[in-house]
Design a protein around this motif. Structure first.
Motif, PDB file in Angstrom:
ATOM      1  N   LEU A   1       0.814  -1.195   0.050  1.00 42.32           N
ATOM      2  CA  LEU A   1       0.065  -0.201  -0.007  1.00 42.32           C
ATOM      3  C   LEU A   1       0.802   1.198   0.101  1.00 42.32           C
ATOM      4  CD1 LEU A   1      -3.169  -0.967   2.142  1.00 42.32           C
ATOM      5  CD2 LEU A   1      -2.740  -0.666  -0.250  1.00 42.32           C
ATOM      6  N   ASN A   2       1.954   1.219   0.710  1.00 43.31           N
ATOM      7  CA  ASN A   2       2.879   2.480   0.564  1.00 43.31           C
ATOM      8  C   ASN A   2       3.479   2.664  -0.754  1.00 43.31           C
ATOM      9  OD1 ASN A   2       2.881   3.317   3.159  1.00 43.31           O
ATOM     10  ND2 ASN A   2       4.433   2.068   3.961  1.00 43.31           N
ATOM     11  N   ALA A   3       3.467   1.431  -1.482  1.00 45.73           N
ATOM     12  CA  ALA A   3       4.005   1.692  -2.785  1.00 45.73           C
ATOM     13  C   ALA A   3       3.101   2.205  -3.793  1.00 45.73           C
ATOM     14  CB  ALA A   3       4.616   0.453  -3.446  1.00 45.73           C
ATOM     15  N   LEU A   4       1.859   1.629  -3.572  1.00 46.76           N
ATOM     16  CA  LEU A   4       0.578   2.183  -4.346  1.00 46.76           C
ATOM     17  C   LEU A   4       0.424   3.742  -4.045  1.00 46.76           C
ATOM     18  CD1 LEU A   4      -1.526   1.611  -6.370  1.00 46.76           C
ATOM     19  CD2 LEU A   4      -2.911   1.062  -4.300  1.00 46.76           C
ATOM     20  N   HIS A   5       0.484   4.045  -2.829  1.00 48.11           N
ATOM     21  CA  HIS A   5       0.097   5.496  -2.352  1.00 48.11           C
ATOM     22  C   HIS A   5       1.548   6.424  -2.774  1.00 48.11           C
ATOM     23  CE1 HIS A   5      -0.536   8.408   1.328  1.00 48.11           C
ATOM     24  NE2 HIS A   5      -0.844   8.874   0.164  1.00 48.11           N
ATOM     25  N   ALA A   6       2.587   5.979  -2.827  1.00 51.30           N
ATOM     26  CA  ALA A   6       3.681   6.781  -3.511  1.00 51.30           C
ATOM     27  C   ALA A   6       3.373   6.873  -5.069  1.00 51.30           C
ATOM     28  CB  ALA A   6       4.990   5.903  -3.098  1.00 51.30           C
TER      29      ALA A   6
ATOM     30  N   GLY B   1     -12.067   5.829  -7.953  1.00 54.71           N
ATOM     31  CA  GLY B   1     -12.410   4.352  -7.957  1.00 54.71           C
ATOM     32  C   GLY B   1     -11.467   3.258  -8.210  1.00 54.71           C
ATOM     33  N   THR B   2     -10.565   3.572  -9.250  1.00 56.00           N
ATOM     34  CA  THR B   2      -9.846   2.521  -9.902  1.00 56.00           C
ATOM     35  C   THR B   2      -8.600   2.277  -8.808  1.00 56.00           C
ATOM     36  OG1 THR B   2     -10.058   2.879 -11.974  1.00 56.00           O
ATOM     37  CG2 THR B   2      -8.008   1.918 -11.636  1.00 56.00           C
ATOM     38  N   LEU B   3      -8.101   3.558  -7.866  1.00 59.14           N
ATOM     39  CA  LEU B   3      -7.068   3.339  -6.801  1.00 59.14           C
ATOM     40  C   LEU B   3      -7.793   2.462  -5.850  1.00 59.14           C
ATOM     41  CD1 LEU B   3      -5.487   6.872  -6.934  1.00 59.14           C
ATOM     42  CD2 LEU B   3      -4.351   4.552  -7.160  1.00 59.14           C
ATOM     43  N   GLY B   4      -8.939   2.603  -5.486  1.00 59.43           N
ATOM     44  CA  GLY B   4      -9.529   1.795  -4.251  1.00 59.43           C
ATOM     45  C   GLY B   4      -9.776   0.235  -4.859  1.00 59.43           C
ATOM     46  N   LYS B   5     -10.162   0.121  -6.372  1.00 62.69           N
ATOM     47  CA  LYS B   5      -9.752  -1.380  -6.573  1.00 62.69           C
ATOM     48  C   LYS B   5      -8.437  -1.866  -6.357  1.00 62.69           C
ATOM     49  CE  LYS B   5     -13.263  -0.964 -10.116  1.00 62.69           C
ATOM     50  NZ  LYS B   5     -13.822  -1.462 -11.453  1.00 62.69           N
ATOM     51  N   LEU B   6      -7.534  -1.050  -6.817  1.00 61.21           N
ATOM     52  CA  LEU B   6      -5.962  -1.578  -6.806  1.00 61.21           C
ATOM     53  C   LEU B   6      -5.727  -1.665  -5.121  1.00 61.21           C
ATOM     54  CD1 LEU B   6      -4.393   0.963  -9.277  1.00 61.21           C
ATOM     55  CD2 LEU B   6      -4.819  -1.673  -9.527  1.00 61.21           C
ATOM     56  N   ALA B   7      -6.156  -0.909  -4.369  1.00 61.03           N
ATOM     57  CA  ALA B   7      -5.750  -1.180  -2.905  1.00 61.03           C
ATOM     58  C   ALA B   7      -6.466  -2.417  -2.666  1.00 61.03           C
ATOM     59  CB  ALA B   7      -6.447   0.221  -2.247  1.00 61.03           C
ATOM     60  N   ALA B   8      -7.773  -2.674  -2.797  1.00 59.79           N
ATOM     61  CA  ALA B   8      -8.689  -3.978  -2.423  1.00 59.79           C
ATOM     62  C   ALA B   8      -7.879  -5.399  -3.073  1.00 59.79           C
ATOM     63  CB  ALA B   8      -9.929  -3.611  -3.056  1.00 59.79           C
ATOM     64  N   ARG B   9      -7.322  -4.930  -4.070  1.00 57.71           N
ATOM     65  CA  ARG B   9      -6.570  -6.134  -4.650  1.00 57.71           C
ATOM     66  C   ARG B   9      -5.230  -6.412  -3.743  1.00 57.71           C
ATOM     67  NH1 ARG B   9      -8.592  -7.785  -9.498  1.00 57.71           N
ATOM     68  NH2 ARG B   9      -9.724  -6.106 -10.690  1.00 57.71           N
ATOM     69  N   LEU B  10      -4.635  -5.432  -3.477  1.00 57.40           N
ATOM     70  CA  LEU B  10      -3.391  -5.572  -2.756  1.00 57.40           C
ATOM     71  C   LEU B  10      -3.526  -6.136  -1.291  1.00 57.40           C
ATOM     72  CD1 LEU B  10      -1.453  -2.310  -3.667  1.00 57.40           C
ATOM     73  CD2 LEU B  10      -0.881  -5.008  -4.286  1.00 57.40           C
ATOM     74  N   LEU B  11      -4.860  -5.874  -0.649  1.00 54.12           N
ATOM     75  CA  LEU B  11      -5.456  -6.216   0.549  1.00 54.12           C
ATOM     76  C   LEU B  11      -5.927  -7.465   0.459  1.00 54.12           C
ATOM     77  CD1 LEU B  11      -6.701  -3.087   1.932  1.00 54.12           C
ATOM     78  CD2 LEU B  11      -4.554  -4.069   2.529  1.00 54.12           C
TER      79      LEU B  11
END
Length: 182
Positions: free
Chosen positions: A70-75, A163-173
């Motif tokens: 998640l830190n990588a996605l956030h960065a 929305g898409t960032l939320g999906k990516l985060a859900a996938r990583l989680l």
């Protein structure tokens, strides 16, 4: 040149895709880990921490591997936000966005240049390229306009960015219910 980091004594790397003017255009300058003085994961953690976002602080409660992801996605999101908010020249902003599109190609080809992309690489199995491209498309919409005249255009923008960032985060989680991605 390095500055001091927000987390303990970690050094902060200057933006590795700093724009250098060459000829008629601006070209991001590549720097390696030795030049920036931190690992890709440290770079992402520091970038996320400096943002002061609740996203970063909530990620501190996660297991280390998920926190890294998640830190990588956030960065990555912060790098893209910087294209929109830190450039006063539309040409430079578009060139930086084009650089990130090429970096996405390099990431999925297995040889990313940017520390954020390097930090994302171990998690590619959970990050569909199409969704990452949608986030880049949303960034391009940010550069093209700041107001939307109809609900359909605004809904598309919201879907491509948040929305898409939320999906990516859900996938990583590790989501388990397919309705999570609706």
């Amino acid at each position: 040149m390095q500055a001091r980091g927000a987390i303990g004594q970690l050094p902060v790397a200057r933006h590795p895709a700093d724009v250098t003017i060459r000829g008629f255009g601006a070209v991001p300058r590549r720097r390696n880990e030795k030049e920036i003085g931190v690992t890709p994961d440290q770079y992402c953690q520091d970038k996320a921490a400096r943002s002061g976002s609740s996203f970063y602080y909530s990620a501190l409660l996660l297991a280390p591997e998920r926190r890294r992801a998640l830190n990588a996605l956030h960065a990555w999101r912060l790098e893209l936000d910087g294209i929109v908010h830190d450039n006063h020249d539309a040409g430079v902003a578009l060139q930086r966005l084009d650089w990130w599109r090429a970096e996405l190609d390099r990431l999925f080809a297995g040889h990313p240049d940017h520390p954020v992309s390097q930090a994302l690489q171990p998690f590619l199995a959970d990050l569909p390229r199409a969704e990452m491209t949608q986030v880049l498309d949303g960034t391009e919409m940010d550069l093209a306009q700041s107001r939307y005249v109809d609900d359909a255009a605004l809904a598309r923008y919201c879907r491509l960015t948040g929305g898409t960032l939320g999906k990516l985060a859900a996938r990583l989680l590790g989501f388990s219910d397919p309705r999570t991605l609706e």
